[in-house]
Write a protein that holds these residues in place. Structure first.
Motif, PDB file in Angstrom:
ATOM      1  N   VAL A   1      63.763  32.319  52.676  1.00  0.00           N
ATOM      2  CA  VAL A   1      63.229  31.894  51.501  1.00  0.00           C
ATOM      3  C   VAL A   1      62.997  33.075  50.589  1.00  0.00           C
ATOM      4  CG1 VAL A   1      61.268  31.056  50.163  1.00  0.00           C
ATOM      5  CG2 VAL A   1      62.210  29.906  52.189  1.00  0.00           C
TER       6      VAL A   1
ATOM      7  N   GLY B   1      61.262  30.137  55.781  1.00  0.00           N
ATOM      8  CA  GLY B   1      62.068  29.339  56.475  1.00  0.00           C
ATOM      9  C   GLY B   1      63.489  29.756  56.118  1.00  0.00           C
TER      10      GLY B   1
ATOM     11  N   ASN C   1      71.810  21.831  52.554  1.00  0.00           N
ATOM     12  CA  ASN C   1      71.798  22.790  51.490  1.00  0.00           C
ATOM     13  C   ASN C   1      72.674  23.335  50.574  1.00  0.00           C
ATOM     14  OD1 ASN C   1      69.984  23.659  54.379  1.00  0.00           O
ATOM     15  ND2 ASN C   1      68.898  23.552  52.410  1.00  0.00           N
TER      16      ASN C   1
HETATM   17  N1  UDP Z   1      61.161  25.787  50.390  1.00  0.00           N
HETATM   18  C1  UDP Z   1      60.036  26.413  49.955  1.00  0.00           C
HETATM   19  N2  UDP Z   1      59.557  26.018  48.589  1.00  0.00           N
HETATM   20  C2  UDP Z   1      59.966  24.884  48.061  1.00  0.00           C
HETATM   21  C3  UDP Z   1      61.179  24.143  48.345  1.00  0.00           C
HETATM   22  C4  UDP Z   1      61.574  24.589  49.824  1.00  0.00           C
HETATM   23  O1  UDP Z   1      59.388  27.324  50.231  1.00  0.00           O
HETATM   24  O2  UDP Z   1      59.444  24.572  47.031  1.00  0.00           O
HETATM   25  C5  UDP Z   1      61.743  26.066  51.773  1.00  0.00           C
HETATM   26  C6  UDP Z   1      61.563  25.049  52.797  1.00  0.00           C
HETATM   27  O3  UDP Z   1      60.491  25.339  53.416  1.00  0.00           O
HETATM   28  C7  UDP Z   1      63.009  25.443  53.420  1.00  0.00           C
HETATM   29  C8  UDP Z   1      63.465  26.299  52.583  1.00  0.00           C
HETATM   30  O4  UDP Z   1      62.843  26.479  51.586  1.00  0.00           O
HETATM   31  O5  UDP Z   1      62.334  26.719  54.252  1.00  0.00           O
HETATM   32  C9  UDP Z   1      64.850  25.104  52.190  1.00  0.00           C
HETATM   33  O6  UDP Z   1      64.261  23.855  51.619  1.00  0.00           O
HETATM   34  P1  UDP Z   1      65.012  22.714  50.746  1.00  0.00           P
HETATM   35  O7  UDP Z   1      63.850  21.807  50.734  1.00  0.00           O
HETATM   36  O8  UDP Z   1      65.612  23.413  49.596  1.00  0.00           O
HETATM   37  O9  UDP Z   1      65.974  22.271  51.840  1.00  0.00           O
HETATM   38  P2  UDP Z   1      65.527  21.481  53.136  1.00  0.00           P
HETATM   39  O10 UDP Z   1      64.230  21.757  53.542  1.00  0.00           O
HETATM   40  O11 UDP Z   1      66.105  20.355  53.096  1.00  0.00           O
HETATM   41  O12 UDP Z   1      66.473  22.224  54.263  1.00  0.00           O
END
Ligand code: UDP
Length: 194
Positions: free
Chosen positions: A132, A77, A27
């Protein structure tokens, strides 16, 4: 994939004579004030931050929030977001440590007496989980934009929380994050609002 790369690094240490530092992080927020490093994916981004920024600048209408019923502070998340500039520092500090062990870390050491061998893992993280919804709130404050969102189902493969303890990197690499989340978001916004 990550486990496979770790195996390659361990093999380089065990069999090829390299000292190894394995840096672990997730992240990153890609926003360098020089405007030389940016995260600007085409279409609908897979990652949260560019999606938020694209809704803030009007390029996309509504952010998808994947689920609000996790066992977390507000149901969404939680991740440990780190600024890319802090990550750059972390890499330089790791290289410095390798140089302290061996002046030219990119040259393999011949097996034999007098050589120091080193292989370890460090977490480069802030050490603080952000949800989030917290990320949306912080981004609203920085951008001054509404950032509308809708709650969708869980995204396959997502877990509720990912954050970690960076104290070993602090103690042994002198790693410390310097860029606040607000600064990171400001740098991102500079790019996305243009
Ligand atoms: N997330 C979300 N909407 C999105 C992309 C991500 O709600 O369009 C949430 C996802 O479920 C997680 C957090 O944001 O809890 C970070 O997601 P990201 O894809 O940026 O990183 P990763 O999942 O690889 O940790």
């Amino acid at each position: 994939m990550i486990a496979f790369i770790w195996k390659i690094l361990e093999d380089l240490y065990q069999f090829a004579g390299f000292n190894v530092i394995n840096l672990r992080y997730f992240n990153p927020i890609w926003a360098h004030p020089s405007w030389k490093l940016w995260e600007d994916p085409d279409g609908i981004p897979n990652n949260l931050l560019p999606f938020i920024m694209k809704v803030a600048n009007g390029e996309l209408k509504t952010l998808w929030v994947f689920w609000d019923d996790y066992d977390t502070i507000d149901g969404t998340g939680v991740r440990d977001y780190i600024d890319v500039n802090d990550l750059v520092d972390g890499h330089l500090l790791a290289y410095k440590k390798l140089e302290e062990i061996q002046p030219s870390p990119l040259t393999p050491l011949p097996k034999g007496e007098g050589n120091q061998w080193f292989c370890d893992v460090y977490n480069l993280w802030v050490g603080k989980g952000i949800s989030v919804l917290e990320m949306i709130d912080a981004s609203r404050k920085i951008t001054g934009q509404e950032i509308s969102y809708e709650i969708l189902k869980r995204r396959e493969g997502d877990v509720a929380e990912v954050y970690c303890n960076p104290s070993k990197a602090k103690e042994e690499l002198w790693f410390e994050t310097k860029v606040s989340l607000d600064e990171s978001l400001e740098n991102s916004w500079k790019f996305y609002k243009k």
